[in-house]
Scaffold this active site. Structure first.
Site, PDB file in Angstrom:
ATOM      1  N   HIS A   1     -31.812  -4.504  35.785  1.00 47.07           N
ATOM      2  CA  HIS A   1     -33.089  -4.726  36.458  1.00 47.07           C
ATOM      3  C   HIS A   1     -34.166  -3.770  35.928  1.00 47.07           C
ATOM      4  CE1 HIS A   1     -35.943  -5.268  39.784  1.00 47.07           C
ATOM      5  NE2 HIS A   1     -35.968  -3.957  39.884  1.00 47.07           N
ATOM      6  N   GLU A   2     -33.810  -2.487  35.794  1.00 46.02           N
ATOM      7  CA  GLU A   2     -34.779  -1.490  35.339  1.00 46.02           C
ATOM      8  C   GLU A   2     -35.199  -1.741  33.892  1.00 46.02           C
ATOM      9  OE1 GLU A   2     -36.208   0.243  37.470  1.00 46.02           O
ATOM     10  OE2 GLU A   2     -34.781  -0.183  39.067  1.00 46.02           O
TER      11      GLU A   2
ATOM     12  N   HIS B   1     -38.008  -4.055  33.996  1.00 44.83           N
ATOM     13  CA  HIS B   1     -39.310  -3.418  34.207  1.00 44.83           C
ATOM     14  C   HIS B   1     -39.841  -2.828  32.910  1.00 44.83           C
ATOM     15  CE1 HIS B   1     -39.588  -4.072  38.417  1.00 44.83           C
ATOM     16  NE2 HIS B   1     -38.643  -3.227  38.783  1.00 44.83           N
TER      17      HIS B   1
ATOM     18  N   HIS C   1     -41.836  -7.797  40.092  1.00 45.96           N
ATOM     19  CA  HIS C   1     -40.870  -8.379  41.021  1.00 45.96           C
ATOM     20  C   HIS C   1     -41.177  -9.850  41.284  1.00 45.96           C
ATOM     21  CE1 HIS C   1     -40.155  -4.045  42.380  1.00 45.96           C
ATOM     22  NE2 HIS C   1     -39.055  -4.456  41.787  1.00 45.96           N
TER      23      HIS C   1
END
Length: 388
Positions: free
Chosen positions: A187-188, A191, A197
């Site tokens: 997930h990171e 980013h 999101h």
């Protein structure tokens, strides 16, 4: 995921993860707002023209949940976000602010800090492997590159992390908790690639129901919609970048469900739309031609059309040059009818951009791996990518 702030963001490009109460996964997301028990000192900034509450963590970095913004990405007042910019130009009054930048050559340049444990290193490699094997994204440990992300141990005893949004020069960071698992780390990395999101997309109400009465005090802005989503593709309830149904729940009840009432589990792998969207934003090849020795880099690429909506990764020709669409601007790739790049680094001897300086037309600066020149209309022209 550990969240300490609030966020009015967009998505098709976003995510902070949450507790997973109903899934076959063995991994869960720690949902502790602040380990110290202190309320973060939140201030208002603007991201892509919309209000966002962030915490100033020093050195020009602002934290919103698990996303780390650089000062150049935020403004002190609302400024109109141009969704259809002219290739190569950046409004000078923004001071080069408001941007989210993709990684050149589809490659994340990284440094593994000495603070990482052996387990954190293994999790990092496994997470990179998920992106590497399923998308066009590549990873390279830094040698002498002037833009990179440092992956380090935050020291927090949690399955949590935070990450810089897109390329942020030499200040990019991924902070890992001691127990950070692969789902959180995947997930990171999202980013770091520039994704926000998913549940902040403007069209999210067509796909999910939000239950504000179950959301923790102070966290409601994590579920507000944004009109300036920059994520690729269609809304994806299976995305690695969406909250789980219990993220920020204050009473054990779901804060978000699919329209049919299904729970949204904690995600630990890329979805089909994550994969296709990433490959759209980070397409194979760096030029317009087929890579042959006598091929014009602009061959087969259409001219830019004013008013047309373009997606990240799209290429156009404009005033004799090839440009590629980034999240919030166009980047110049090179001059048409040129088969090889300039022999010297175009950024040699050019100073980095400074918001504290005044510039005149003709001045050149480097910024996030690119050369910019200030035009007579006081807009910055992206003059091309710096050499490594």
């Amino acid at each position: 995921m550990k969240t300490q702030n609030l966020m009015n963001l967009a998505k098709a490009t976003t995510l902070s993860l949450g507790l997973f109460f109903a899934s076959c996964s063995n991994e869960s997301f720690d949902e502790v707002p602040d380990q110290t028990g202190e309320t973060p000192n939140l201030i208002e900034k603007f991201f892509l023209g919309e209000s966002i509450e962030v915490e100033d963590v020093g050195k020009g970095i602002y934290r919103h949940g698990d996303i780390l913004f650089s000062s150049e990405q935020l403004t002190d007042e609302s400024i109109n976000f141009d969704k259809k910019p002219i290739p190569g130009e950046v409004d000078a009054k923004l001071g080069l602010e408001g941007g989210v930048r993709k990684w050149p050559n589809n490659t994340i340049i990284y440094v593994l800090d000495n603070s990482l444990t052996s387990n954190q290193r293994q999790v990092t490699e496994s997470s990179m492997q998920e992106w590497r094997t399923k998308t066009n994204i590549r990873f390279k440990e830094r040698t002498n590159e002037n833009y990179y992300v440092t992956i380090r141990n935050s020291g927090r005893d949690c399955n949590c992390a935070s990450a810089s949004l897109g390329v942020q020069g030499t200040r990019g960071t991924i902070n890992m908790g001691i127990r950070t698992g692969t789902g959180v780390m995947i997930h990171e990395i999202g980013h770091t690639l520039g994704y926000l999101h998913e549940q902040n997309r403007s069209d999210r109400d067509q796909f999910v129901n939000i239950f504000p009465e179950n959301i923790q005090d102070g966290a409601l802005s994590q579920f507000r919609k944004s009109n300036n989503s920059i994520n690729p593709g269609a809304f994806d309830v299976a995305s690695i970048m969406i909250y789980s149904s219990f993220t920020f729940s204050k009473n054990g009840q779901p804060v978000m469900l699919e329209k049919d009432g299904s729970r949204i589990p904690f995600r630990s792998r890329l979805s089909a739309l994550d994969i296709s969207g990433t490959n759209q934003l980070y397409p194979t090849g760096d030029g317009g031609g087929d890579g042959g020795g006598n091929t014009d880099i602009c061959e087969g690429v259409d001219e830019w059309v004013s008013g047309r909506q373009y997606n990240v990764g799209d290429k156009v020709t404009y005033q004799g040059s090839l440009y590629e669409r980034d999240f919030t601007r166009w980047n110049r790739i090179g001059e048409c009818e040129t088969t090889t790049p300039p022999p010297a680094d175009i950024c040699d001897g050019v100073s980095p951009y400074s918001r504290s300086r005044s510039y005149a037309p003709g001045d050149k600066v480097t910024y996030q791996g690119y050369l910019f020149e200030l035009q007579n209309n006081f807009r910055w022209l992206n003059s091309g990518r710096c050499g490594s």
